[in-house]
Scaffold this motif. Structure first.
Motif, PDB file in Angstrom:
ATOM      1  N   LYS A   1      37.999  52.397  32.402  1.00 36.89           N
ATOM      2  CA  LYS A   1      39.311  51.906  32.825  1.00 36.89           C
ATOM      3  C   LYS A   1      39.980  51.125  31.699  1.00 36.89           C
TER       4      LYS A   1
ATOM      5  N   HIS B   1      45.036  50.011  34.204  1.00 33.59           N
ATOM      6  CA  HIS B   1      44.540  50.683  35.400  1.00 33.59           C
ATOM      7  C   HIS B   1      43.681  49.775  36.279  1.00 33.59           C
TER       8      HIS B   1
ATOM      9  N   THR C   1      42.743  46.911  39.035  1.00 31.83           N
ATOM     10  CA  THR C   1      43.349  46.468  40.288  1.00 31.83           C
ATOM     11  C   THR C   1      43.800  45.016  40.151  1.00 31.83           C
ATOM     12  N   GLU C   2      44.612  44.576  41.073  1.00 33.49           N
ATOM     13  CA  GLU C   2      45.142  43.215  41.017  1.00 33.49           C
ATOM     14  C   GLU C   2      43.993  42.207  41.038  1.00 33.49           C
TER      15      GLU C   2
ATOM     16  N   GLN D   1      41.739  41.883  38.730  1.00 38.28           N
ATOM     17  CA  GLN D   1      40.680  42.296  37.812  1.00 38.28           C
ATOM     18  C   GLN D   1      41.068  41.988  36.369  1.00 38.28           C
TER      19      GLN D   1
ATOM     20  N   CYS E   1      34.895  45.859  33.542  1.00 43.79           N
ATOM     21  CA  CYS E   1      35.873  45.403  34.538  1.00 43.79           C
ATOM     22  C   CYS E   1      35.206  44.684  35.700  1.00 43.79           C
TER      23      CYS E   1
END
Length: 432
Positions: free
Chosen positions: A87, A91, A93-94, A96, A110
């Motif tokens: 990733k 890309h 997520t909120e 992260q 991540c």
């Protein structure tokens, strides 16, 4: 003569069939981490692929950063993606964020789950990747003039200097020369602006040597190739072509970069180095080759932007440059994909049909084996191959696959000349 290959295209997106190793390299980035090439362009303040090629070719109108901190930060950000799931920051997520491995400060994850999943592979290379992370920052000192270090005259004949240990023995203690760089202004600027703490001097000193070794590895490899073919620079002037020269060899190149050959062969009759490749970067060395050799006891460097077989037809055949006594290729990469094979094919056939002594280096034994297969398919007469005693000591990371075992510049070589005798069709073995 060989058939013509079209000049490499310059698209704004990578292609898999290009004769340019730059395009091929960007394709390999995206194949490992989709979108990574675009991230790199963004971090370099470039809008498209054409601007990147212009920059590598020395034609960029303005790759600018507001300060050193921004420059080093953006360089480091090109390595920021999850080494496990691939990733990119865009890309995530909120909530992260990518976290670096605290040991190597080189690879990112991540989530803790990704890090745990990747650890069996990462632990094999973690220590080595720590060195890679230091070296890629310290290498900036090659552009400030702190490196390479000046070297001493050789106290032994070239034939007696068979590896790094022999070379280092002649140089005496390098510690004072390396230590003199550590408190310098440029080293301070580097770590004031880098996105990580300054390593201990006990880590920085070996890094300086590794970068010095990469610079010298090319020069000493050329000298070794001359000896492998029995070329005598004391008997007559020699012309050596570097085929497939790229930005790696020519970016910030200086007219003195091959002066170690003066130490290797003192009082030689003259050595001409001509770098030829479609990715040659404009600079002081981009000047015409010699049609008649100049002063003795000097190394003359020139460079020509273009494919080697075209350089031969446009310049050498017209007697605007001397025919080579030796052709050297650093990491030609023709094993990598069909486009590079096709780009190199006319050159390889030219070298074979003109019976030119040729000496190519590779990053690894696997690359050597693949290259040998191609050369044997072309019925090249291979003299010998194996490990290079003057391999670079600086580990190289595969950017899109950071947990791949690092490789080293010029770690292996193959020597070949002319057409394979019909009675000798066996594949050569590798040394231990």
């Amino acid at each position: 003569m060989t058939s013509q290959i079209p000049a490499p295209p310059q698209p704004d997106t990578p292609r898999t069939d290009s004769v340019s190793s730059i395009l091929s390299g960007f394709y390999s980035l995206d194949s490992g981490v989709p979108g990574l090439s675009k991230v790199i362009l963004n971090k370099l303040n470039m809008k498209d692929y054409g601007e990147y090629r212009a920059a590598v070719g020395g034609k960029a109108k303005g790759i600018s950063f507001r300060n050193y901190k921004e420059m080093f930060k953006k360089m480091e950000e090109t390595f920021e993606f999850c080494a496990s799931c691939k990733k990119l920051p865009a890309h995530l997520t909120e909530g992260q964020t990518l976290k670096r491995c605290v040991k190597c400060l080189n690879v990112y994850y991540c989530t803790k789950d990704c890090q745990r999943k990747d650890w069996p592979q990462h632990k094999k290379v973690c220590k080595m990747l720590r060195l890679v992370a230091i070296d890629r920052l310290v290498e900036w000192l090659m552009f400030t003039g702190d490196l390479p270090l000046p070297t001493e005259k050789w106290s032994k004949p070239a034939a007696e200097v068979k590896n790094w240990d022999d070379w280092l023995h002649m140089q005496g203690d390098l510690t004072p020369r390396l230590d003199a760089i550590l408190p310098g202004a440029n080293m301070a600027t580097l770590w004031t602006n880098a996105s990580r703490p300054r390593p201990d001097d006990s880590d920085l000193q070996p890094s300086l040597w590794r970068i010095q070794s990469e610079f010298l590895s090319r020069v000493l490899t050329v000298g070794m190739a001359m000896q492998h073919f029995g070329l005598d620079p004391y008997a007559k002037p020699l012309t050596i072509h570097i085929a497939g020269a790229s930005h790696n060899e020519t970016m910030a190149a200086r007219l003195t970069d091959y002066d170690e050959l003066n130490n290797m062969f003192p009082e030689h009759q003259g050595i001409e180095i001509v770098m030829v490749g479609p990715e040659v970067v404009d600079g002081p060395i981009t000047r015409p080759p010699l049609s008649e050799f100049g002063p003795r006891h000097r190394v003359y460097i020139s460079a020509h932007k273009g494919l080697y077989h075209q350089f031969w037809e446009d310049v050498v055949d017209k007697e605007e440059a001397a025919k080579p006594d030796l052709v050297v290729g650093f990491h030609p990469g023709f094993h990598a994909n069909q486009g590079l094979v096709e780009g190199w094919l006319p050159t390889l056939l030219l070298l074979r049909d003109y019976n030119i002594p040729s000496f190519f280096t590779m990053y690894s034994e696997a690359e050597l084996k693949s290259s040998l297969q191609i050369l044997l398919q072309l019925e090249m007469h291979i003299g010998d191959c194996g490990s290079n005693p003057f391999t670079s000591q600086k580990p190289e990371q595969v950017q899109s696959c950071p947990n791949t075992t690092p490789v080293f510049c010029n770690s292996h070589y193959v020597r070949f000349q002319g057409l394979l005798p019909q009675e000798d069709l066996e594949e050569p073995g590798l040394d231990n």
